[in-house]
Design an enzyme around this catalytic site. Sequence first.
Site, PDB file in Angstrom:
ATOM      1  N   GLU A 429      39.512  35.799  40.386  1.00  0.00           N
ATOM      2  CA  GLU A 429      39.715  34.358  40.638  1.00  0.00           C
ATOM      3  C   GLU A 429      40.704  34.132  41.773  1.00  0.00           C
ATOM      4  O   GLU A 429      41.734  33.475  41.615  1.00  0.00           O
ATOM      5  CB  GLU A 429      40.139  33.656  39.345  1.00  0.00           C
ATOM      6  CG  GLU A 429      39.065  33.755  38.281  1.00  0.00           C
ATOM      7  CD  GLU A 429      39.321  32.911  37.040  1.00  0.00           C
ATOM      8  OE1 GLU A 429      40.427  32.360  36.893  1.00  0.00           O
ATOM      9  OE2 GLU A 429      38.399  32.803  36.211  1.00  0.00           O
ATOM     10  N   GLU A 521      33.661  38.019  33.518  1.00  0.00           N
ATOM     11  CA  GLU A 521      34.559  37.525  32.462  1.00  0.00           C
ATOM     12  C   GLU A 521      33.846  36.399  31.749  1.00  0.00           C
ATOM     13  O   GLU A 521      33.273  35.525  32.405  1.00  0.00           O
ATOM     14  CB  GLU A 521      35.858  37.047  33.119  1.00  0.00           C
ATOM     15  CG  GLU A 521      36.920  36.636  32.126  1.00  0.00           C
ATOM     16  CD  GLU A 521      38.224  36.248  32.828  1.00  0.00           C
ATOM     17  OE1 GLU A 521      38.675  36.985  33.726  1.00  0.00           O
ATOM     18  OE2 GLU A 521      38.776  35.213  32.457  1.00  0.00           O
TER      19      GLU A 521
HETATM   20  C1  GAL Z   1      40.407  33.278  33.395  1.00  0.00           C
HETATM   21  C2  GAL Z   1      41.342  34.284  34.047  1.00  0.00           C
HETATM   22  C3  GAL Z   1      41.999  35.175  33.017  1.00  0.00           C
HETATM   23  C4  GAL Z   1      42.523  34.349  31.892  1.00  0.00           C
HETATM   24  C5  GAL Z   1      41.409  33.553  31.285  1.00  0.00           C
HETATM   25  C6  GAL Z   1      41.792  32.736  30.075  1.00  0.00           C
HETATM   26  O1  GAL Z   1      40.074  32.249  34.232  1.00  0.00           O
HETATM   27  O2  GAL Z   1      40.629  35.096  34.940  1.00  0.00           O
HETATM   28  O3  GAL Z   1      43.033  35.909  33.614  1.00  0.00           O
HETATM   29  O4  GAL Z   1      43.509  33.515  32.390  1.00  0.00           O
HETATM   30  O5  GAL Z   1      40.932  32.672  32.265  1.00  0.00           O
HETATM   31  O6  GAL Z   1      40.708  32.009  29.605  1.00  0.00           O
END
Ligand code: GAL
Length: 828
Positions: A429, A521
Amino acid sequence: MNKRKYFNNGLPLLMLVGIILLGSCSKKEDTFVNRKVSFNSDWSFHLNDSITDKDTIGTSTKWRTLNVPHDWSIEGKFDEKSPAGYGGGALNGGLGWYKKTFRVAAADSSKVTSITFDGVYKNSEVWINGHYLGKRPNGYIGFQYEMSPYLNYGDQNNEIIVKVDNSKQPNSRWYSGSGIFRNVWIETTDKLHVGQWGTYITTPKVTAEKASVKVETTIQNQYSESKKATVTTTIFKDDSKVTSFTQNITIAANTNQTIQQEAQVETPVLWSVEKPELYTAVTEISLDGALIDSYKTNFGIRDFKFDTDKGFILNGKQVKIKGVCMHHDLGPLGSAINTRAIERQLEILKEMGVNGIRTSHNPPAPELLELCDKMGFIVMDEAFDMWKQNKTKYDYGNDWDKWHKKDLTDQLLRDRNHPSIFMWSIGNEIPEQWNENGVTIAKELAAITRQYDKTRPITAAMNPPVNMNLDGVNLQFEKAAVQYNKIAASGALDIIGYNYAHQTYEYHKKNFPGIPFIATETTSGLQTRGYYDAVSDTIKKWPVRWDLKFTGGNPGNTVSAYDQVQAPWGSTHEATWKVIKKHDFLSGMYIWTGFDYIGEPTPYEWPSISSYFGIVDLAGFPKDVYYMYQSEWTDKTVLHILPHWNWKAGQNVDVWAYYNKADEVELFLNGKSVGIRSKKGEDLHVMWRIPFQAGTLKAVSRKNGKIVLETEIKTAGNPSNLKLTADRSTINADGNDLSFVTVDILDEKGVLAPNANNEINFSLKGNGKIVGVCSGDPVSHESYKGTKHTALNGKCLVVIQSGDTSGRLELTSKANGLKPATIVITAE
Ligand code: GAL
């Protein structure tokens, strides 16, 4: 055989390093020259934010002795006003000093002696005998300094000083830990030796009949004259020699030389998730007839690709990546790495059916990768959480210009032999994804990566490169192809990877024709282990936006553990898996997260200090959704029901069941059927809404009318007993090994008391230590380092570490009003 001696503060520490006569070895351990020894024990430590100068700290008398890996932040108090913020787990950073006195045998004065730190968080600076060796801002990458020119040999002491500056906060979006939190090694070699991370092993052609194994070896000559040497590489499978190849080289004074050797391995045993078969290459250098250096590299032989239609193909077979993201902390142990603690996390995940790990968002401890090699995980090895543009005020963005090339290069050199790594991720991100800098930097990082490894694809965990907007708490996705993400459009990536937005996955082929996809993710479900709102769909007051004040949620910041609560940018566990499961071209997913971690609580506010995202809580206890995955991802026969069975008479309670290998489940309350349910279509669970009545709730799964499994839960009476169960009741007496002991609070009939939150006191007899206590409660502010802890929903964990002598370790737990319990662990 030579024996080298190191002296720790006057105490002899034997290390075996040998010079052995030449002869190509036929068994792996036959003639190995052990060049690397642990340098973890007996450091002195001093935490002092005000002394920033090495010469002043040298005179401080307030040192305490400890072994590294060490994390000083985990020893502190949770502090609502901590500059680390809730993201950092409300635990303070600070400025810490480490020093160690040691001697080096006179015989080593003609050798090269180096010190390797696998990771120091952060901004470490190192001096040996007053001489400055260097600085390393990045806390997650290993680094090595040669010490030989500044060492005293024989009877004279040497002193190494390490300054660790984690005082500028915040510098991380999650709990980082502070200190020499990974292993430290001393390496002693001849002046002619294999360089640091000096081998690169690839398998360019792999078939069932034959694999070509290419070994590139970088040899360093630190002699002031040129040397003629023989380099032999022998490949072993387990303990048997497979093949070996020898090459004579002449290497000029004070230079490096890289040689290439190649061999064929007949009928190779391939590395796979189910059978992670490893080979070892032993590189030996001989000079004037004597073996002077041995260097061991584990590797695997496997063939893989990411396919636009079929997803991930390993050894010719389609394998769906069922992965999880993991931060590096180890719950109550903080960020101080311990191999057994990592292994336990991986065992728990493997049991659930996980086959992939994303090292979010940094280079992991080397031991994690070694374990993934041995246990069979598909690793996405990630480099950065930010590039130049900061995410927090004092983070790595400030070091970017000076360090990113070196840090990425070192990660690649360090990690590229691991068979478990299948992808490099150049960032998570990254804010530059929205502007042109994203293109320049992505291309630069991709070029560096390809320079050192062309065998694995490059991806990045981007934000969704499709149009979306945040409307209140809901993301709205336009499913049309709007590629306004600059990194995605840069052409630098081999695989499009983005986080969340599972609603858009099925449009991937249209959006990015010809390029494979990985869900880098996903999910971000939120749950407190063992806590439930009785009627699962009345919890619409959650989720709350992470960046808004917490309003109207559950008391005490608890989150119901039915799989219905999610971060607004994510989904329930079921929703994303249903999409990934459906389409072959989706290579797989990395769920946020496998385990809860310290920091980044959601709700992002006090009293919460650790995350709710884990499928497994901070203590290592699975939440219920673990069994949904287990029913889908493993061959085990599963039948799991939730919630617990302690409610108010007459109140409606939703009962969910996760099951597999059956076509129906029947639920019985106190012997009376309350209905048969079957999963329909894409369903991943079944549900009954029934009025509560104390007693026994029993579920029976059946296939073609035949019982597959039965499970039951009972209403518990008052808490009465403690029960201790060790994951391993015999551990190694090496001062390092761990036994993880689960404490269950039971009623007098032995039923788990699901709401019990008694404070439990622990004491240990024998040569060992209590090194962690934890209940998995994200709002608990009790120290993980104490000897007492309050249970969460009937459970607590205590972690015992062996001493360095064998014997009995007797752990006793006591709580007011409950019968105590004792367990014996043997250290041998
Ligand atoms: C994502 C991020 C992670 C964590 C996660 C929590 O956007 O890449 O590091 O913060 O959200 O939901």
